[in-house]
Design an enzyme around this catalytic site. Structure first.
Site: not given
Ligand code: F6R
Length: 617
Positions: A2, A27, A74, A100-101, A490, A494, A497, A513, A612
């Site tokens: 947010c 955000r 968000w 925000n929260g 990573e 990447k 996402e 395995h 983010k």
């Protein structure tokens, strides 16, 4: 998560707020809204979707007021609807709020407010908070001497709130005043020329002013166009520290690139130069850091390191683990910050705790850090955003110095974390058994990293062509060993996402395995096969995939020769020192993920469901 912007000054507030929201869109981008005070009431425009939608919506509202608040969301409580978008206005019309929260006890508060006649249009915890402020404002708040009833009502409300918040509040009969407070969500005050701003990130205000104050948890600020005052939740006044932002708005702009992610991938040589500048000893045999706040003697006494982080930053910690164990011969443990905070993990006595976080605001990493501190450990932070909560609460640390990272998928922040991890391994190694000569070779290798990254970036067109051929697949494996196993993780992160292709990272030999069951002509594998002792083992793993018709993209270093026909695609990166290899090997997987996502028409900088700086649990 947010984005928040508040403005009070002489200009029309709405366009400035919307401009700020565009810079905070990373955000959260489920909905956006703006409220300004005009004509004796709050005029609100809000819309689901991107800030661009809000801009259209706002144009129908003739927003002319010179103070206001705006938010990009968000979603946490309540779905993605116009009604749930912020700002919220209390049902008596007296208070407007952005938040925000997460307010955890919102149900209890709502039950308290309902019988008193307050009504609710949304499913959000924020609207409950807004009405509680209105309640205190109308009924209970008593102004302390020299302080407004407005500030006092916010303070009173926050005493009843459980959870996290970064809020900005307007009151109907306090025109030209904003009240803002934080607990767990970042807020920065901007002190301009005859105007004041507040935002969750410097990027939203740096075009108006470079003078900022980083609000701390438990603080409340009262802003007017020409003044501000900070107090604590407990009513003590706070002497503010005014900082200067060292970067300008052009650093947070896309320039000629199509996406921030592309810009940030290609910025990496310079970013690495900035991250290492001034950090090598005069004799060129070790690293030096200014802000560790821990003596060489104390460092020598450390018998174990613990690293905590989330997502990409955790992958950087895992590479650091490998390098510290290899070059300094000290055991290192890495953990997901979100797990560590609840795991009650037994820690050894002489352990030094590190957290890594680009934003410095990730709530799980912050909580892990607080837990370690609570247990009496020193915590150092590797962090990019100057003045972040983690930077301020850590006992010491290392700034990454790579400038603002705007793309939601981390790239330049990641490779600079890898670099700093490698420098830490050198620093600790040189305090122990790493020789002067080995130190000098290590330093020379790190200094050469930016040029090796430049060389790897020259593969961009080749990788783009590969991406076109592989963009239609729905599953992919990323396989690497030793320090490149975290880079395989990573690479998979990447790809998934930003392109929404299912991808998994594994140690190359572990693939037998279980994951090998996924292999078919429909599931390509990306292999890291650098030269070295175990390259033949990696080639054997490739043969096992090939025998099952799995397409192979091989990322090899210059000296490696693969058996003819084994790889369907080959990407060659330069040979490099072990400490630099993970940095250089990251480039092809960043580019591959980026070009595949572009080929699939994905919104690279704003992938679905993500944001983010994850400031909620
Ligand atoms: C992925 C990504 C995330 C972050 C994670 C931690 O590209 O960016 O996985 O790495 O959310 O963020 P910071 O480093 O800000 O704590």
């Amino acid at each position: 998560m947010c984005g928040i912007v508040g403005y009070v000054g002489k200009q029309k507030a709405a366009p400035l707020i919307i401009e700020g929201l565009k810079r905070l869109e990373y955000r959260g981008y489920d909905s956006a809204g703006v409220a300004v005070f005009q004509g004796g009431k709050f005029e609100v425009a809000k819309k689901i979707g991107r800030v661009a939608n809000l801009e259209i919506e706002a144009s129908h509202h003739r927003l002319t007021g010179t103070f206001g608040i705006g938010h990009t969301r968000w979603a946490t409580h309540g779905g993605v609807t116009d009604a749930n978008a912020h700002p919220h206005v209390s049902s008596d019309g007296t208070i407007a709020l952005i938040h925000n929260g997460v307010i955890e006890n919102y149900g209890k508060i709502k039950n308290f407010l309902l019988p008193k006649g307050y009504t609710f249009k949304s499913e959000t915890d924020t609207e409950v908070l807004c009405n509680l402020i209105a309640y205190h404002y109308a009924k209970e708040a008593v102004a302390r001497e020299g302080e407004s009833r407005f500030v006092e009502s916010v303070r009173k409300t926050l005493h009843h709130v459980e959870g996290t918040y970064g809020i900005v509040v307007m009151a109907l009969d306090a025109p030209g005043e904003l009240v803002t407070a934080r607990k767990g969500s970042p807020l920065i005050l901007g002190l301009g020329d005859g105007e004041s701003l507040v935002a969750s990130d410097v990027s939203a205000i740096v075009s108006r002013t470079q003078s900022v104050v980083y609000l701390k948890d438990g603080e409340i600020a009262h802003l007017t166009a020409s003044n501000f005052a900070i107090t604590t939740l407990g009513s003590d006044s706070v002497e503010p520290v005014v900082d200067k932002v060292t970067w300008s708005i052009t650093d947070a702009e896309m320039g000629d690139h199509s996406h921030f992610m592309e810009k940030e991938i290609f910025e990496q040589p310079t970013a690495l130069e900035n991250a290492m500048r001034g950090r090598f000893s005069a004799d060129g045999s070790t690293a030096q850091f200014g802000g560790l706040n821990i003596s060489a003697g104390e460092f020598r006494g450390i018998e174990r390191f613990m690293f905590c982080a989330c997502g990409t930053a955790l992958h950087a910690c895992m590479v650091t683990e490998h390098l510290i164990e290899e070059f300094a011969r000290i055991p290192v443990e890495c953990d997901y910050a979100s797990e560590f905070r609840y795991r009650n993990s037994p820690l050894f006595r002489n352990t030094l705790f590190f957290v890594m976080s680009q934003s410095g605001e990730t709530i799980d990493t912050l909580a892990a850090m607080r837990e370690a501190k609570r247990k009496g450990y020193k915590v150092l932070a590797v962090n990019n955003v100057v003045g972040s909560t983690i930077a301020r609460e850590a006992d010491g640390g290392i700034y990454q110095h790579v400038g603002p990272e705007v793309g939601v998928a981390s790239t330049k922040a990641f490779t600079s974390q890898l670099l700093i991890g490698a420098m830490l391994a050198l620093y600790i190694g040189r305090m122990r058994d790493l020789s002067f000569g080995a130190g000098v070779r290590y330093v020379e290798a790190l200094k050469g990293a930016p040029d090796l990254v430049r060389k790897a970036l020259l593969q961009a067109d080749h990788i783009k062509a590969i991406a076109k051929r592989y963009a239609h697949y729905t599953d992919m494996l990323f396989l690497g060993r030793l320090s490149l196993f975290p880079i395989a993780l990573e690479g998979a992160l990447k790809l998934k996402e930003i392109s929404y292709i299912h991808a998994e990272g594994y140690p190359a030999a572990e693939m037998k395995h279980g994951p090998i069951a996924l292999v078919s002509e429909k599931c390509p594998s990306v292999f890291f096969a650098p030269s070295g002792e175990i390259v033949n083992k990696i080639i054997s793993s490739m043969q096992e995939i090939k025998a099952r018709k799995g397409p192979i993209i091989a990322i090899i270093t210059e000296r490696v020769e693969l058996p003819a026909g084994l790889a369907d695609e080959t990407i060659v990166i330069p040979e490099c020192h072990e400490a630099v290899l993970p940095i250089v090997a990251s480039i092809p997987v960043q580019l591959l993920s980026y070009y595949i996502a572009v080929e699939r028409g994905c919104d690279v900088d704003k992938p679905r469901n993500l944001a983010k700086s994850v400031t909620v649990e």
